[in-house]
Design an enzyme around this catalytic site. Structure first.
Site, PDB file in Angstrom:
ATOM      1  N   ASN A   1     -21.589 -10.385 -62.602  1.00  0.00           N
ATOM      2  CA  ASN A   1     -22.661 -11.596 -61.820  1.00  0.00           C
ATOM      3  C   ASN A   1     -22.568 -12.644 -62.367  1.00  0.00           C
ATOM      4  O   ASN A   1     -22.119 -12.047 -63.151  1.00  0.00           O
ATOM      5  CB  ASN A   1     -23.398 -11.194 -61.342  1.00  0.00           C
ATOM      6  N   ARG A   2     -23.285 -13.747 -61.966  1.00  0.00           N
ATOM      7  CA  ARG A   2     -22.166 -14.941 -61.759  1.00  0.00           C
ATOM      8  C   ARG A   2     -23.716 -15.706 -62.952  1.00  0.00           C
ATOM      9  O   ARG A   2     -24.295 -16.562 -63.403  1.00  0.00           O
ATOM     10  CB  ARG A   2     -22.619 -16.262 -61.027  1.00  0.00           C
TER      11      ARG A   2
END
Ligand code: CTP
Length: 401
Positions: free
Chosen positions: A213-214
């Site tokens: 994820n970011r």
């Protein structure tokens, strides 16, 4: 900031010794009392007369000089001081310090020192990069010596450049000021152990592919740094991030949620835990042992299994830290969802933030959070991630007190 501070400078024998004259001048300008010990070889580069004129104090150099010893013994010299600055810290001087030699007044004073020591290395880049010097510097670091520099740039030797230059005088002065500023900060978490998770986890699909994820790790790392500044021993369990390790923190690097869970429990006991990691909720059901080839035609199906919830495992554990803080990354119904997580995960409070793309929270430097706890909801103004971290640590210190 430096008014009334007593600083002892040990000048080593290197070309850069002349730059330390400027450091003496600047420290004195800021109100510090500066006394100087010259190593024997430093006298080849600067004279006691120049140093004495700038510092306005007697300059010391000889271990067995009766006049000097009567005036002020070498033990007193290194005791009666708030900080010892070693500049330039030559390869030879660093080696002698690392090995506890006391072969002249400068090294004997460093060995007898009770005050904190900051070393400012200066040498040819090859000497700095040499494994022996790196070993000695690491030894000193482990002994609690702090470092300013070395800086990068041109060497005294014609045509050579690299890392090894003495930091610029004003950078050394700034480092000294930062040292005293940090020393003056209250340490509400002294003696406490704080556990922090940060960054994303990555979950492998096959040997070359993964899902993640970011999360940048900025908020979790900021919390770890703030806890360390508040005097805590800090264990930071971090997924893969591209930002630097915070100073003064033990970092445990992990990749998957399962590894993070194991590292978190291995780090217990802790007084407080802040779970800021963006843990992947699922992982691929089985990791293909070989790279999945596309030759077969259809895209491969991806099946997932749920990862353990690290925060919930900790929050409901019998080894639960006294204070457990979770984060809630939400894009909708922020407060309701955070309230639900508070209950479900056994946390004392949840730092709820809206991570919808418009907010720019993921990867950004600012955060707009609400603190959800049994006491209700406290909306903080939009702050930098460092400020959020500072406030959170203050809140934790309050709960631990
Ligand atoms: N967390 C965790 N382990 C997981 C998932 C989340 O420890 N497997 C922690 C996070 O570090 C964070 C908190 O739980 O402190 C909430 O994470 P978040 O992603 O907001 O919530 P989820 O439980 O994953 O719920 P959902 O994704 O449905 O919002």
């Amino acid at each position: 900031m430096l008014a009334g501070k007593r600083i002892l400078i040990v000048i080593g024998g290197g070309i850069a010794a002349y730059k330390v004259l400027e450091v003496i001048r600047r420290l004195k300008e800021r109100g510090a009392t500066v006394r100087v010990i010259l190593t024997r070889s430093a006298k080849e580069f600067v004279t006691p007369i120049t140093v004495g004129a700038l510092s306005g104090e007697t300059v010391f150099s000889e271990l067995f000089n009766p006049a000097e010893e009567q005036d002020i013994g070498h033990i007193v010299l290194s005791r009666d001081t708030d900080l010892i600055l070693v500049a330039p810290a030559t390869a030879n001087l660093i080696a002698r310090m690392a090995n506890g030699l006391a072969d002249e007044l400068a090294t004997a004073s460093l060995l007898a020192a009770a005050a904190p020591i900051i070393a400012c290395p200066a040498m040819n880049q090859r000497m700095w990069a040499h494994p022996a010097t790196q070993r000695n510097a690491a030894r000193l670091l482990a002994d609690g010596v702090r470092f300013i520099g070395p800086a990068e740039g041109r060497m005294a030797e014609r045509g050579e450049a690299g890392v090894g230059r003495l930091s610029e005088p004003m950078d050394i002065v700034a480092g000294v000021e930062a040292f005293f500023a940090a020393a003056a900060t209250p340490k509400p978490l002294a003696g406490r152990h704080v556990l922090v998770t940060s960054g994303p986890t990555i979950e492998p699909i096959d040997p070359v592919r993964f899902i993640t994820n970011r999360s940048s790790g900025k908020q979790g790392h900021a919390v770890a740094a703030a806890a360390a500044r508040a005097g805590a021993r800090v264990t930071l369990v971090s997924g893969p991030v591209s930002i630097a390790d915070p100073a003064g923190v033990d970092v445990v690097r992990v990749e998957t949620a399962l590894e993070m869970l194991e590292a978190v429990f291995a780090a217990l006991p802790a007084d407080a835990a802040v779970m800021a990691a963006a843990v992947s909720d699922w992982r691929p059901a089985g990791v293909a042992p070989q790279k999945i080839k596309k030759a077969a035609g259809d895209p491969p199906p991806l099946a997932f299994v749920e990862n353990p919830d690290i925060l919930a495992s900790l929050g409901h554990s019998d080894r639960r830290p006294k204070v457990v803080v979770g984060f809630a990354a939400e894009t909708t119904d922020v407060e309701t969802n955070a309230g639900r997580k508070l209950q479900a995960k056994g946390a004392d409070c949840i730092v709820a933030n809206d991570v919808s793309p418009e907010g720019g929270v993921f990867g950004g430097d600012r955060n707009s959070v609400r603190i959800v706890s049994a006491a209700g909801i406290d909306a903080w103004p939009t702050l930098s991630k460092d400020e959020v971290a500072e406030r959170l640590i203050a809140l934790i210190a309050g709960r631990l007190a």
